[in-house]
Scaffold this active site. Structure first.
Site, mmCIF file in Angstrom:
data_model
loop_
_atom_site.group_PDB
_atom_site.id
_atom_site.type_symbol
_atom_site.label_atom_id
_atom_site.label_comp_id
_atom_site.label_asym_id
_atom_site.label_seq_id
_atom_site.Cartn_x
_atom_site.Cartn_y
_atom_site.Cartn_z
ATOM 1 N N SER A 24 -9.765 21.130 14.249
ATOM 2 C CA SER A 24 -9.022 19.661 13.967
ATOM 3 C C SER A 24 -9.367 18.649 14.723
ATOM 4 O O SER A 24 -8.584 17.932 14.767
ATOM 5 C CB SER A 24 -7.141 20.325 13.876
ATOM 6 O OG SER A 24 -7.056 20.543 15.240
ATOM 7 N N ASN A 109 2.441 25.213 18.011
ATOM 8 C CA ASN A 109 2.613 25.565 16.719
ATOM 9 C C ASN A 109 4.097 24.170 16.790
ATOM 10 O O ASN A 109 3.784 23.962 16.172
ATOM 11 C CB ASN A 109 3.807 26.824 16.088
ATOM 12 C CG ASN A 109 1.993 27.750 15.452
ATOM 13 O OD1 ASN A 109 1.299 27.469 15.374
ATOM 14 N ND2 ASN A 109 2.719 28.694 14.765
ATOM 15 N N HIS A 155 5.299 -9.890 -19.776
ATOM 16 C CA HIS A 155 4.357 -8.992 -20.628
ATOM 17 C C HIS A 155 2.852 -9.937 -19.894
ATOM 18 O O HIS A 155 2.096 -10.112 -20.349
ATOM 19 C CB HIS A 155 4.775 -9.536 -21.564
ATOM 20 C CG HIS A 155 5.578 -8.633 -22.003
ATOM 21 N ND1 HIS A 155 5.613 -7.430 -22.310
ATOM 22 C CD2 HIS A 155 7.222 -9.302 -22.364
ATOM 23 C CE1 HIS A 155 7.764 -7.251 -22.549
ATOM 24 N NE2 HIS A 155 8.490 -7.986 -22.582
ATOM 25 N N SER A 276 -21.296 -13.699 -4.154
ATOM 26 C CA SER A 276 -22.080 -12.631 -5.024
ATOM 27 C C SER A 276 -23.439 -12.727 -4.629
ATOM 28 O O SER A 276 -24.412 -13.759 -3.817
ATOM 29 C CB SER A 276 -22.419 -13.390 -6.415
ATOM 30 O OG SER A 276 -23.695 -12.454 -6.946
ATOM 31 N N LYS A 282 -21.092 -17.395 -7.232
ATOM 32 C CA LYS A 282 -19.077 -17.317 -6.730
ATOM 33 C C LYS A 282 -18.336 -17.301 -5.444
ATOM 34 O O LYS A 282 -19.208 -16.970 -4.421
ATOM 35 C CB LYS A 282 -19.404 -15.735 -7.318
ATOM 36 C CG LYS A 282 -20.521 -15.666 -8.360
ATOM 37 C CD LYS A 282 -19.337 -15.564 -9.404
ATOM 38 C CE LYS A 282 -18.429 -14.271 -9.734
ATOM 39 N NZ LYS A 282 -18.252 -13.166 -10.088
#
Ligand code: ARG
Length: 493
Positions: A24, A109, A155, A276, A282
């Protein structure tokens, strides 16, 4: 160098593949600082309880100060975790006869659970600060846009006129509940599992209250099995962060839509845009899109944490190690998203003219027209709803004659004969008048929104003060810990 963990019971060592799978160390960088604090507090308590000698305590603390100064890089990364690697380095510095006494009455622990709580409480406090900054950014933008008309949507269809201020306050109010959730989670994170040892506590006469105090915790996770096994504090935090990311994702989605040519409600600062590689014209809202996408990371971390903990028997199981990197992923993603959203909101350009123009398209004033018929002509709302519904088939700009004609077919009489006037219709169709009538608590009327903004500004100040108190309390505790540790090193009581 001999491996202080494995040298007794085990004879073969894991190869690199097994180590990469089981170690770890990578995620433990998050808890290096916390681990040193935990070691210091535990060592001081051991001495105070007469479990280790004063001069040993002094040497161990001196070693820990050095380890802290040298940083995580100085540790041996071939150990399976930070705790054992740190202890091994201590033993290298002060020798085993002294350094080997630090882990008395303790297990990795309770150690790891304590470290994670120490780091996570800091992260949650920072997140709370960042959330208040984001809310301030939304509230400031709202204050600038109390009279900025826009169509409200249901909506994603034009529904009723509202203001940008009203809309932004909706987001800041949702984030205010998130802040409260973080604060609530904090109160359960900030508890000490230390002293639980492997799970059954210890026969050494530890003073759990003392380490709890030295580390600035608000209390104990009392039951020693619960203390080492529970990761609900991670799950709870990840759940709050997932909700924050959902809220940010909803905001990001609006930013993307509102930046489109079709909407043209806002323009992001170029900082938050990309372009882009092929289409030179863009300007894409990439940062907002990524924020939407990264909500998946926060949700994924929560799902992973839940899945790791599901079905684990008491008490400690190594599966729990896998929870740690997921908690950090969620923290990193969420905190950066909150910070970035703050700047994105503060710097965005609002196209108020476009919003105002759109505020009435799609006959958004239809509800107010129906309400006006109810108030002026005394007809039931349901009947007014039908009349306006029929009128909505037209151009959305009905005259009194149009109203009367439809009313005639439905009611057998015109509404002008019942008191409705052309001026009343004109007022109903005016978005500014629509909004000014919505003075109900929480509504978009400018006076009500101004009241709401002032109330939220006051709340923010109070919350910021409460957060700074917590920060101060923790900082104070840790400074005190260093002072006590330094005194021990110098042989003072
Ligand atoms: N690296 C471990 C974790 O993160 C620390 C605890 C190890 N305990 C053990 N019994 N192997 O959970």
């Amino acid at each position: 160098m001999s491996d202080i963990l494995r040298r007794g019971r085990l004879s073969s060592t894991p190869d690199k593949d097994i180590m990469d799978f089981t170690s770890s160390m990578a995620a433990d960088k998050w808890i290096f600082e916390a681990d040193v604090l935990v070691d210091m507090a535990h060592t001081i308590m051991l001495k105070e309880q007469g479990i280790i000698r004063e001069d040993d305590c002094s040497a161990i603390l001196q070693g820990l100060f050095k380890i802290r100064e040298d940083g995580i890089e100085a540790l041996d990364h071939s150990y399976e975790d930070i705790h054992i690697s740190l202890e091994s380095r201590l033993i290298d510095i002060v020798g085993e006869d002294i350094g080997g006494r630090m882990h008395s009455g303790r297990s990795r622990n309770d150690e790891v659970a304590t470290c994670m709580r120490i780091r996570l409480r800091d992260e949650m406090l920072s997140l709370m600060e960042e959330l208040t900054a984001l809310r301030a950014s939304l509230i400031n933008k709202a204050a600038e846009n109390i009279n900025t008309l826009m169509p409200g949507f249901t909506h994603l269809q034009h529904a009723q006129p509202t203001t940008l201020a009203h809309h932004l306050l909706a987001h800041s109010d949702a984030l205010s509940r998130d802040t409260a959730r973080v604060s609530d989670a904090f109160s359960r994170i900030n508890k000490s599992p230390l002293g639980a040892a492997a799970f059954a506590s210890t026969g050494f006469d530890l003073d759990r209250g003392r380490t709890c105090f030295l580390l600035g915790f608000g209390g104990l996770i009392e039951n020693s099995m619960d203390a080492v096994s529970s990761r609900d504090f991670l799950i709870e935090s990840a759940a709050v962060m997932a909700n924050i990311m959902i809220n940010l994702s909803k905001m990001a989605e609006e930013i993307v839509i509102w930046s489109s040519t079709e909407f043209n409600f806002i323009e992001l600062d170029d900082m938050y845009a990309s372009t882009s590689s092929i289409m030179p014209q863009k300007k894409n809202p990439d940062t907002a899109e990524l924020m939407r996408g990264k909500s998946g990371v926060a949700i994924g971390s929560l799902m992973t944490l839940l899945t790791i903990c599901k079905g684990l028997p008491l008490s400690y199981n190594r599966d729990l190690q896998e929870a740690t990197p997921n908690a950090w992923r969620s923290v990193e993603t969420t905190r950066s998203a909150v910070r970035i959203m703050t700047g994105m909101i503060a710097t965005m350009n609002v196209n108020a003219d476009v919003m105002a123009m759109q505020s009435t398209t799609g006959f958004t004033t239809a509800t107010e027209l129906a309400d006006t018929m109810v108030r002026a002509a005394g007809i039931p709302f349901r009947t007014a709803h039908q009349i306006v519904g029929v009128l909505a088939r037209g151009d959305g700009n009905p005259s009194l004659a149009d109203v009367d004609e439809v009313s005639q077919t439905i009611l057998g009489e015109g509404l002008s004969s019942r008191g409705l006037t052309e001026a009343m219709i004109a007022e109903a169709l005016d978005p500014v008048m629509n909004i000014s009538k919505r003075t109900v608590t929480g509504g978009p009327a400018p006076d009500e929104v101004s009241r709401a903004i002032a109330a939220r500004e006051d709340n923010l100040e109070e919350e910021k003060f409460a957060i700074s108190e917590l920060n101060y309390m923790i900082e104070n505790s840790l400074n005190r810990l260093f002072v006590v540790a330094q005194d021990c090193v110098e042989g003072k009581k």
